[in-house]
Design a protein around this motif. Structure first.
Motif, short mmCIF file in Angstrom:
data_model
loop_
_atom_site.label_atom_id
_atom_site.label_comp_id
_atom_site.label_asym_id
_atom_site.label_seq_id
_atom_site.Cartn_x
_atom_site.Cartn_y
_atom_site.Cartn_z
N HIS A 40 0.95 -1.21 -0.11
CA HIS A 40 -0.13 0.03 0.04
C HIS A 40 0.94 1.19 0.08
O HIS A 40 1.56 1.28 0.92
CB HIS A 40 -0.96 -0.13 1.13
CG HIS A 40 -1.99 0.87 1.13
ND1 HIS A 40 -3.01 1.06 2.18
CD2 HIS A 40 -2.16 2.03 0.30
CE1 HIS A 40 -3.86 2.20 1.60
NE2 HIS A 40 -3.37 2.60 0.82
N VAL A 41 1.01 1.91 -1.01
CA VAL A 41 1.77 3.32 -1.31
C VAL A 41 1.03 4.45 -1.19
O VAL A 41 -0.24 4.62 -1.74
CB VAL A 41 2.46 2.82 -2.65
CG1 VAL A 41 3.19 4.42 -3.02
CG2 VAL A 41 3.10 1.77 -2.82
N MET A 42 1.61 5.32 -0.47
CA MET A 42 1.12 6.68 -0.37
C MET A 42 1.62 7.67 -1.47
O MET A 42 3.04 7.60 -1.35
CB MET A 42 1.17 7.64 0.97
CG MET A 42 0.63 8.96 0.87
SD MET A 42 1.32 9.95 2.03
CE MET A 42 0.72 9.34 3.55
N ASP A 43 1.16 8.38 -2.28
CA ASP A 43 1.96 9.18 -3.28
C ASP A 43 1.40 10.84 -2.73
O ASP A 43 0.26 11.21 -2.69
CB ASP A 43 0.91 9.36 -4.84
CG ASP A 43 1.78 10.31 -5.69
OD1 ASP A 43 2.71 10.94 -5.09
OD2 ASP A 43 1.73 9.90 -6.95
N PHE A 44 2.46 11.30 -2.02
CA PHE A 44 2.24 12.43 -1.37
C PHE A 44 2.34 13.75 -2.31
O PHE A 44 3.31 13.73 -2.92
CB PHE A 44 3.28 12.72 -0.44
CG PHE A 44 3.24 13.88 0.56
CD1 PHE A 44 2.20 14.16 1.32
CD2 PHE A 44 4.20 14.90 0.25
CE1 PHE A 44 1.95 15.38 2.00
CE2 PHE A 44 4.05 16.18 0.96
CZ PHE A 44 3.14 16.57 1.94
N ASP A 102 3.42 1.19 3.40
CA ASP A 102 4.78 0.26 3.16
C ASP A 102 5.81 1.27 2.30
O ASP A 102 6.98 1.09 2.61
CB ASP A 102 4.38 -0.67 2.08
CG ASP A 102 3.41 -1.93 2.72
OD1 ASP A 102 3.84 -2.31 3.64
OD2 ASP A 102 2.31 -1.71 2.23
N VAL A 103 5.24 2.10 1.57
CA VAL A 103 6.05 3.21 0.88
C VAL A 103 5.43 4.58 0.52
O VAL A 103 4.12 4.60 0.57
CB VAL A 103 6.25 2.54 -0.66
CG1 VAL A 103 7.05 3.63 -1.49
CG2 VAL A 103 7.02 1.34 -0.59
N ILE A 104 6.24 5.66 0.64
CA ILE A 104 5.65 6.85 0.29
C ILE A 104 6.55 7.40 -0.69
O ILE A 104 7.63 7.45 -0.45
CB ILE A 104 5.60 7.81 1.49
CG1 ILE A 104 4.94 7.22 2.65
CG2 ILE A 104 5.12 9.39 1.03
CD1 ILE A 104 4.84 8.13 4.05
N VAL A 105 5.78 7.82 -1.93
CA VAL A 105 6.48 8.54 -3.06
C VAL A 105 6.16 10.03 -3.03
O VAL A 105 4.98 10.11 -2.62
CB VAL A 105 6.26 7.81 -4.17
CG1 VAL A 105 6.71 6.19 -4.27
CG2 VAL A 105 4.81 7.68 -4.63
N SER A 106 6.95 10.64 -3.64
CA SER A 106 6.51 12.05 -3.89
C SER A 106 7.27 12.54 -5.08
O SER A 106 8.59 12.45 -5.07
CB SER A 106 6.57 12.96 -2.77
OG SER A 106 6.21 14.21 -2.98
N ALA A 107 6.50 13.48 -5.88
CA ALA A 107 7.30 14.25 -6.90
C ALA A 107 6.81 15.66 -7.22
O ALA A 107 5.58 15.93 -7.25
CB ALA A 107 6.85 13.26 -8.22
N MET A 108 7.82 16.46 -6.71
CA MET A 108 7.73 17.81 -7.32
C MET A 108 6.89 18.46 -6.12
O MET A 108 6.15 19.50 -6.60
CB MET A 108 7.56 18.13 -8.71
CG MET A 108 8.39 17.76 -9.70
SD MET A 108 10.11 18.35 -9.51
CE MET A 108 9.68 20.24 -9.98
N ALA A 109 6.39 17.98 -5.12
CA ALA A 109 5.56 18.41 -4.22
C ALA A 109 6.00 19.12 -3.04
O ALA A 109 5.58 20.19 -2.40
CB ALA A 109 4.62 17.34 -3.56
#
Ligand SMILES: C[S@@+](CC[C@H](N)C(=O)[O-])C[C@H]1O[C@@H](n2cnc3c(N)ncnc32)[C@H](O)[C@@H]1O
Length: 200
Positions: A40-44, A102-109
């Motif tokens: 289960h991944v969060m995209d912040f 499980d994982v947090i990803v983030s792009a340009m935020a």
């Protein structure tokens, strides 16, 4: 809260810079981050879901977190994302979700978040032990990347060493940086880092 992306959301995916960023960050992230179909991944700061869309096929579920209703409306209009993506329109640095991923990803935020220390603490609090972050944003730049006096941009990129220190302070280890993409605008080059790190 004012939606600072209200007027940009509909056209966001048609922007060459945003598309180049998402392709560069997405492919680098998928090469450096172990993902599997139980996660289960969060995209912040998920925005319209340009990064979410690249992660969804590899994981169980993505929670797309953003403060812009207009950006999340665009994300939800993408049919391929509806089944495995939950959206949360909330500033989790102020009101946490009280859930761990499980994982947090983030792009340009991250350059939109004033207090980087508090943001990293918040991300750590949303991870399971052994969870990972994969975070991408601009390296330090001369404040020319965004138009002058734009609202909601709090950082002209980040210094990798200072960013690594903040990650260590909040319990991250195995911190690895790579250059995920370089934006070229007129005669200037703006490198973008991706940092992957493990929490606890
Ligand atoms: C430049 S866009 C990037 C969107 C997307 N990650 C991408 O790469 O296409 C920045 C996003 O960060 C979001 N954002 C700004 N402040 C935020 C906050 N406190 N929490 C979550 N998202 C935030 C904005 O609403 C916007 O959608």
């Amino acid at each position: 809260m004012t939606d600072l992306f209200k007027d940009k959301a509909k056209e966001f995916d048609g922007n060459d810079v945003a598309l180049g960023l998402s392709q560069g960050i997405g492919s680098t992230l998928l090469n450096h981050l172990p993902l599997n179909d139980t996660m289960h991944v969060m995209d912040f700061g998920a925005g319209t879901g340009l990064l979410t869309a690249q992660i969804v096929p590899r994981v169980h579920q993505v929670t797309a977190v953003d403060v812009s209703p207009a950006m999340l409306t665009q994300l939800l209009s993408k049919h391929g994302l509806k089944d495995k993506v939950e959206t949360v329109c909330q500033d989790i640095t102020v009101t946490p979700l009280n859930r761990q991923f499980d994982v947090i990803v983030s792009a340009m935020a991250m350059h939109h978040i004033k207090d980087t220390d508090r943001m990293i603490k918040c991300l750590a609090e949303h991870l399971k032990p052994g969870g990972r972050v994969a975070l991408a944003d601009l390296d330090i730049e001369d404040a020319s990347f965004h138009p002058a006096a734009i609202e909601g941009v709090h950082h002209s990129g980040f210094d990798r060493k200072q960013f690594a220190s903040l990650l260590e302070k909040h319990g991250f280890h195995d911190i690895h940086f790579t250059t995920a993409h370089t934006v070229k605008k007129e005669d200037k080059h703006y490198p973008v880092f991706l940092v992957v790190a493990v929490w606890q």
